[in-house]
Design a protein around this motif. Structure first.
Motif, PDB file in Angstrom:
ATOM      1  N   LEU A  62      31.353  33.749  37.021  1.00 59.77           N
ATOM      2  CA  LEU A  62      32.673  33.051  38.267  1.00 59.77           C
ATOM      3  C   LEU A  62      33.289  33.461  36.938  1.00 59.77           C
ATOM      4  N   LEU A  63      33.347  32.632  35.865  1.00 57.70           N
ATOM      5  CA  LEU A  63      33.903  32.947  34.796  1.00 57.70           C
ATOM      6  C   LEU A  63      34.042  34.662  34.002  1.00 57.70           C
ATOM      7  N   SER A  64      33.770  35.675  35.040  1.00 60.51           N
ATOM      8  CA  SER A  64      34.490  36.909  34.276  1.00 60.51           C
ATOM      9  C   SER A  64      35.031  37.249  35.694  1.00 60.51           C
ATOM     10  N   ARG A  65      35.112  36.414  36.074  1.00 62.16           N
ATOM     11  CA  ARG A  65      35.897  37.267  37.910  1.00 62.16           C
ATOM     12  C   ARG A  65      37.087  36.808  37.752  1.00 62.16           C
ATOM     13  N   VAL A  66      37.092  35.141  36.980  1.00 55.23           N
ATOM     14  CA  VAL A  66      38.389  34.661  36.354  1.00 55.23           C
ATOM     15  C   VAL A  66      39.157  35.938  35.554  1.00 55.23           C
ATOM     16  N   ILE A  67      38.521  36.008  34.466  1.00 56.87           N
ATOM     17  CA  ILE A  67      39.638  36.092  33.375  1.00 56.87           C
ATOM     18  C   ILE A  67      39.417  37.765  34.097  1.00 56.87           C
ATOM     19  N   ALA A  68      38.723  38.905  34.804  1.00 61.25           N
ATOM     20  CA  ALA A  68      39.842  39.708  35.462  1.00 61.25           C
ATOM     21  C   ALA A  68      40.775  39.929  36.684  1.00 61.25           C
ATOM     22  N   LEU A  69      40.534  38.682  37.494  1.00 57.38           N
ATOM     23  CA  LEU A  69      41.352  38.557  37.913  1.00 57.38           C
ATOM     24  C   LEU A  69      42.905  37.944  37.571  1.00 57.38           C
ATOM     25  N   SER A  70      42.713  37.338  36.563  1.00 57.85           N
ATOM     26  CA  SER A  70      43.882  36.889  35.302  1.00 57.85           C
ATOM     27  C   SER A  70      44.713  38.162  35.611  1.00 57.85           C
ATOM     28  N   ARG A  71      44.277  38.943  34.115  1.00 54.09           N
ATOM     29  CA  ARG A  71      44.759  40.318  34.198  1.00 54.09           C
ATOM     30  C   ARG A  71      45.936  41.219  34.687  1.00 54.09           C
ATOM     31  N   GLY A  73      49.322  41.486  37.630  1.00 52.64           N
ATOM     32  CA  GLY A  73      50.078  40.673  38.031  1.00 52.64           C
ATOM     33  C   GLY A  73      49.354  40.620  39.815  1.00 52.64           C
ATOM     34  N   CYS A  74      49.736  39.825  40.338  1.00 52.04           N
ATOM     35  CA  CYS A  74      49.782  39.613  41.478  1.00 52.04           C
ATOM     36  C   CYS A  74      47.419  39.904  42.096  1.00 52.04           C
ATOM     37  N   VAL A  75      46.750  39.244  40.811  1.00 51.90           N
ATOM     38  CA  VAL A  75      45.467  39.339  41.290  1.00 51.90           C
ATOM     39  C   VAL A  75      45.087  41.182  41.447  1.00 51.90           C
ATOM     40  N   SER A  76      45.455  42.185  41.125  1.00 47.94           N
ATOM     41  CA  SER A  76      45.192  43.444  41.272  1.00 47.94           C
ATOM     42  C   SER A  76      43.881  43.763  40.680  1.00 47.94           C
ATOM     43  N   ALA A  77      43.282  43.089  40.578  1.00 48.13           N
ATOM     44  CA  ALA A  77      41.667  43.435  40.699  1.00 48.13           C
ATOM     45  C   ALA A  77      40.618  42.460  42.064  1.00 48.13           C
ATOM     46  N   PHE A  78      41.713  41.708  42.357  1.00 44.53           N
ATOM     47  CA  PHE A  78      40.950  41.027  43.325  1.00 44.53           C
ATOM     48  C   PHE A  78      40.399  42.169  44.575  1.00 44.53           C
ATOM     49  N   LYS A  79      38.875  41.763  45.041  1.00 40.55           N
ATOM     50  CA  LYS A  79      38.032  43.081  46.075  1.00 40.55           C
ATOM     51  C   LYS A  79      38.064  41.428  46.843  1.00 40.55           C
ATOM     52  N   TRP A  80      38.441  41.830  48.438  1.00 42.58           N
ATOM     53  CA  TRP A  80      38.294  40.419  49.156  1.00 42.58           C
ATOM     54  C   TRP A  80      37.420  40.654  49.784  1.00 42.58           C
ATOM     55  N   ASN A  81      36.645  41.510  50.236  1.00 42.58           N
ATOM     56  CA  ASN A  81      34.934  40.910  50.741  1.00 42.58           C
ATOM     57  C   ASN A  81      33.956  42.368  49.595  1.00 42.58           C
ATOM     58  N   SER A  82      34.143  42.285  48.214  1.00 43.92           N
ATOM     59  CA  SER A  82      32.965  41.904  47.497  1.00 43.92           C
ATOM     60  C   SER A  82      33.516  41.553  46.027  1.00 43.92           C
ATOM     61  N   GLY A  83      33.210  41.544  45.107  1.00 44.05           N
ATOM     62  CA  GLY A  83      33.769  41.763  43.793  1.00 44.05           C
ATOM     63  C   GLY A  83      33.198  42.619  42.807  1.00 44.05           C
ATOM     64  N   SER A 101      37.667  36.777  47.752  1.00 44.65           N
ATOM     65  CA  SER A 101      37.723  35.284  48.129  1.00 44.65           C
ATOM     66  C   SER A 101      37.253  33.793  48.242  1.00 44.65           C
ATOM     67  N   ALA A 102      36.055  33.858  49.174  1.00 41.08           N
ATOM     68  CA  ALA A 102      34.626  32.729  48.695  1.00 41.08           C
ATOM     69  C   ALA A 102      36.234  31.992  47.374  1.00 41.08           C
ATOM     70  N   LEU A 103      36.251  33.051  46.538  1.00 43.00           N
ATOM     71  CA  LEU A 103      35.666  32.454  45.070  1.00 43.00           C
ATOM     72  C   LEU A 103      37.187  31.950  44.428  1.00 43.00           C
ATOM     73  N   LEU A 104      38.250  32.742  44.903  1.00 39.96           N
ATOM     74  CA  LEU A 104      39.640  32.016  45.141  1.00 39.96           C
ATOM     75  C   LEU A 104      39.711  30.422  45.381  1.00 39.96           C
ATOM     76  N   CYS A 105      39.245  30.912  46.928  1.00 41.39           N
ATOM     77  CA  CYS A 105      39.241  29.564  48.178  1.00 41.39           C
ATOM     78  C   CYS A 105      38.462  28.428  47.448  1.00 41.39           C
ATOM     79  N   TYR A 106      38.007  28.395  46.888  1.00 37.90           N
ATOM     80  CA  TYR A 106      36.341  26.831  45.863  1.00 37.90           C
ATOM     81  C   TYR A 106      38.004  27.030  44.666  1.00 37.90           C
ATOM     82  N   LEU A 107      38.052  28.064  43.910  1.00 40.71           N
ATOM     83  CA  LEU A 107      39.048  27.983  42.620  1.00 40.71           C
ATOM     84  C   LEU A 107      40.610  27.051  43.567  1.00 40.71           C
ATOM     85  N   PHE A 108      41.045  26.755  44.459  1.00 39.32           N
ATOM     86  CA  PHE A 108      42.325  26.546  45.303  1.00 39.32           C
ATOM     87  C   PHE A 108      42.055  25.410  45.446  1.00 39.32           C
ATOM     88  N   CYS A 109      40.716  24.751  46.486  1.00 42.87           N
ATOM     89  CA  CYS A 109      40.055  23.595  46.729  1.00 42.87           C
ATOM     90  C   CYS A 109      39.932  22.179  45.110  1.00 42.87           C
TER      91      CYS A 109
END
Length: 243
Positions: A62-71, A73-83, A101-109
């Motif tokens: 989770l931490l590794s993906r949050v770091i990657a997605l935060s780099r 703009g616009c979560v450019s590393a986002f992979k909607w159906n994988s990671g 997708s599931a990870l960001l949904c969880y973080l939003f909640c």
């Protein structure tokens, strides 16, 4: 006692009598520690909603993906159906890793429960008594509640607005009004469209409130626009007047 150079411990730290107790600073320190521990729980997938939205994942993922997605703009590393696996010897697979997708949904909640990532009380506490439910419904949720849940039959409650996330396969987000499925969204923008429409409906039905918080206080007021009500009627032609 004096230290080399003639500086005493009292002059370095102040005498015990001079050190006044500051309740405000103590509370700030306690809150900072609580926020740190709360964020650790979020990143370890221990917050309410984690087991409902996320498949089991290795420690540190989770931490590794949050770091990657935060780099960038616009979560450019986002992979909607994988990671992307953070373990060199293991490729990403749906059985051992959560999708972005599931990870960001969880973080939003998690953010809805802890606005500003300010953690008060127990981070492991179940959903408080509110009209907003995350991850699961109580036995008797009543009517007119709002919820973000894993896929299930549309709750048979009058006035309920629910966003469902699929449990298996590619992420699919289903928006339900009352007991009927109205829209299904998938693909790269599926999560974002699902959350945006869910929030747009809450903006017009609940006047910008979600649970115990106002959109303005969550930083959502400027990203949820409902000026074009005709568009809402086009999207929900059988629901005119529910706003």
């Amino acid at each position: 006692p004096a230290t080399p150079g003639g500086m005493g411990m009292g002059s370095l730290f102040g005498s015990p009598a001079a050190q006044s107790f500051d309740p405000a600073r103590r509370q700030q320190l306690v809150q900072a520690i609580q926020n740190y521990l709360g964020l650790l729980s979020v990143l370890e997938g221990k917050c309410p909603g984690a087991k409902e939205f996320l498949s089991p994942f290795p420690k540190g993922y989770l931490l590794s993906r949050v770091i990657a997605l935060s780099r960038g703009g616009c979560v450019s590393a986002f992979k909607w159906n994988s990671g992307k696996s953070h373990i060199p010897s293991k490729k990403w697979n749906r059985n051992e890793f959560a999708t972005d997708s599931a990870l960001l949904c969880y973080l939003f909640c998690a953010y809805l429960r802890h606005p500003g990532w300010n953690f008060e009380g127990s981070v492991h506490k179940s959903t408080p008594r509110t009209s907003l439910f995350i991850g699961q419904l109580p036995h008797l949720p009543g009517d007119h509640f709002r919820a973000i849940l894993p896929q299930m039959p549309a709750p048979k409650s009058t006035g309920a607005i629910t966003l469902l996330q699929s449990r298996f396969g590619n992420p699919v987000y289903t928006l339900c009004l009352d007991a009927e499925e109205e829209l299904r969204m998938t693909g790269h923008s599926g999560l974002f469209r699902g959350l945006a429409l869910f929030l747009m409906l809450l903006q017009v039905t609940d006047h910008g409130w979600i649970g115990h918080h106002r959109f303005h206080n969550l930083g959502l007021a400027k990203v949820v626009h409902t000026h074009n009500m005709g568009m809402m009627d086009m999207m929900f032609p059988t629901r005119k007047g529910i706003y």
